[in-house]
Design a protein around this motif. Structure first.
Motif, mmCIF file in Angstrom:
data_model
loop_
_atom_site.group_PDB
_atom_site.id
_atom_site.type_symbol
_atom_site.label_atom_id
_atom_site.label_comp_id
_atom_site.label_asym_id
_atom_site.label_seq_id
_atom_site.Cartn_x
_atom_site.Cartn_y
_atom_site.Cartn_z
ATOM 1 N N LEU A 129 0.826 -1.208 0.000
ATOM 2 C CA LEU A 129 0.000 0.000 0.000
ATOM 3 C C LEU A 129 0.862 1.260 0.000
ATOM 4 O O LEU A 129 0.425 2.310 -0.471
ATOM 5 C CB LEU A 129 -0.969 -0.007 1.182
ATOM 6 N N THR A 130 2.076 1.163 0.519
ATOM 7 C CA THR A 130 3.010 2.287 0.443
ATOM 8 C C THR A 130 3.412 2.516 -1.011
ATOM 9 O O THR A 130 3.487 3.646 -1.478
ATOM 10 C CB THR A 130 4.269 2.008 1.297
ATOM 11 N N GLU A 131 3.659 1.424 -1.694
ATOM 12 C CA GLU A 131 4.067 1.499 -3.096
ATOM 13 C C GLU A 131 2.933 1.987 -3.991
ATOM 14 O O GLU A 131 3.154 2.757 -4.926
ATOM 15 C CB GLU A 131 4.526 0.108 -3.557
ATOM 16 N N LYS A 132 1.707 1.526 -3.711
ATOM 17 C CA LYS A 132 0.545 1.910 -4.534
ATOM 18 C C LYS A 132 -0.691 1.918 -3.638
ATOM 19 O O LYS A 132 -1.259 0.874 -3.335
ATOM 20 C CB LYS A 132 0.348 0.940 -5.695
ATOM 21 N N SER A 133 -1.087 3.096 -3.227
ATOM 22 C CA SER A 133 -2.262 3.223 -2.368
ATOM 23 C C SER A 133 -3.526 3.112 -3.213
ATOM 24 O O SER A 133 -3.503 3.280 -4.432
ATOM 25 C CB SER A 133 -2.223 4.569 -1.639
ATOM 26 N N GLY A 134 -4.635 2.798 -2.558
ATOM 27 C CA GLY A 134 -5.915 2.726 -3.246
ATOM 28 C C GLY A 134 -6.129 1.430 -4.000
ATOM 29 O O GLY A 134 -6.746 1.415 -5.061
ATOM 30 N N GLN A 135 -5.644 0.326 -3.461
ATOM 31 C CA GLN A 135 -5.792 -0.966 -4.119
ATOM 32 C C GLN A 135 -7.057 -1.682 -3.655
ATOM 33 O O GLN A 135 -7.470 -1.559 -2.507
ATOM 34 C CB GLN A 135 -4.595 -1.867 -3.831
ATOM 35 N N THR A 136 -7.615 -2.491 -4.551
ATOM 36 C CA THR A 136 -8.733 -3.358 -4.195
ATOM 37 C C THR A 136 -8.175 -4.637 -3.569
ATOM 38 O O THR A 136 -6.968 -4.913 -3.666
ATOM 39 C CB THR A 136 -9.568 -3.729 -5.428
ATOM 40 N N LEU A 137 -9.045 -5.428 -2.971
ATOM 41 C CA LEU A 137 -8.637 -6.716 -2.406
ATOM 42 C C LEU A 137 -8.018 -7.580 -3.495
ATOM 43 O O LEU A 137 -6.987 -8.226 -3.267
ATOM 44 C CB LEU A 137 -9.840 -7.412 -1.761
ATOM 45 N N GLY A 144 5.212 -14.224 -3.633
ATOM 46 C CA GLY A 144 5.054 -15.672 -3.582
ATOM 47 C C GLY A 144 4.214 -16.160 -2.408
ATOM 48 O O GLY A 144 4.345 -17.305 -1.990
ATOM 49 N N LEU A 145 3.353 -15.290 -1.902
ATOM 50 C CA LEU A 145 2.495 -15.681 -0.777
ATOM 51 C C LEU A 145 1.219 -16.302 -1.322
ATOM 52 O O LEU A 145 0.444 -15.654 -2.012
ATOM 53 C CB LEU A 145 2.156 -14.474 0.102
ATOM 54 N N GLY A 146 0.989 -17.557 -1.007
ATOM 55 C CA GLY A 146 -0.203 -18.256 -1.468
ATOM 56 C C GLY A 146 -1.276 -18.273 -0.403
ATOM 57 O O GLY A 146 -1.603 -19.337 0.121
ATOM 58 N N ILE A 147 -1.803 -17.109 -0.064
ATOM 59 C CA ILE A 147 -2.856 -17.056 0.949
ATOM 60 C C ILE A 147 -4.177 -16.686 0.284
ATOM 61 O O ILE A 147 -4.208 -16.037 -0.758
ATOM 62 C CB ILE A 147 -2.519 -16.080 2.101
ATOM 63 N N SER A 148 -5.257 -17.132 0.894
ATOM 64 C CA SER A 148 -6.585 -16.929 0.319
ATOM 65 C C SER A 148 -7.031 -15.470 0.411
ATOM 66 O O SER A 148 -6.514 -14.690 1.216
ATOM 67 C CB SER A 148 -7.607 -17.808 1.045
ATOM 68 N N ARG A 149 -8.028 -15.137 -0.411
ATOM 69 C CA ARG A 149 -8.617 -13.795 -0.355
ATOM 70 C C ARG A 149 -9.196 -13.542 1.029
ATOM 71 O O ARG A 149 -9.103 -12.431 1.541
ATOM 72 C CB ARG A 149 -9.710 -13.652 -1.426
ATOM 73 N N GLN A 150 -9.794 -14.567 1.622
ATOM 74 C CA GLN A 150 -10.380 -14.415 2.961
ATOM 75 C C GLN A 150 -9.292 -14.083 3.984
ATOM 76 O O GLN A 150 -9.486 -13.236 4.847
ATOM 77 C CB GLN A 150 -11.106 -15.688 3.374
#
Length: 112
Positions: A33-41, A53-59
């Motif tokens: 978010l520091t690199e690019k603010s205003g991101q969606t999920l 390389g983080l394989g974590i779920s949207r939840q």
């Protein structure tokens, strides 16, 4: 007498902030978010997966964002059906001011 700043960061608020910062995945989200603010999920999940390389779920990402939001580090805004996440550094400034720029001590009264 305890100042307002000391009261505000003596317990709950500071605890939430430090809890939020204690997790490496949440710190990575803050980096993104520091690199690019205003991101969606969706954008955050894609960047975590492709760049880190983080394989974590949207939840799981959504839960991390909720912790960051509770600590005041992330603010959200809705535009139509999209929810955007923005970094808020104000809580970090308050914490650093607590130790790096402490308030001047109150003058002592002359006992005479």
């Amino acid at each position: 007498m305890i100042g307002k700043r000391a009261l505000a960061y003596s317990g709950g608020v500071a605890d939430d902030l430090f809890k939020a910062l204690a997790d490496g995945t949440r710190r990575t989200i803050l980096d993104e978010l520091t690199e690019k603010s205003g991101q969606t999920l969706f954008e955050i999940c894609a960047r975590l997966s492709m760049k880190h390389g983080l394989g974590i779920s949207r939840q799981a990402v959504s839960q991390h964002l909720a912790v960051l939001e509770a600590a005041g580090l992330v603010e959200t805004r809705r535009e139509g059906r999209y929810k955007f996440h923005d970094l808020n550094v104000a809580p970090l400034r308050h914490i650093t001011e607590r130790w790096l720029d402490p308030p001047a001590p109150a003058p002592e009264e002359d006992p005479s």
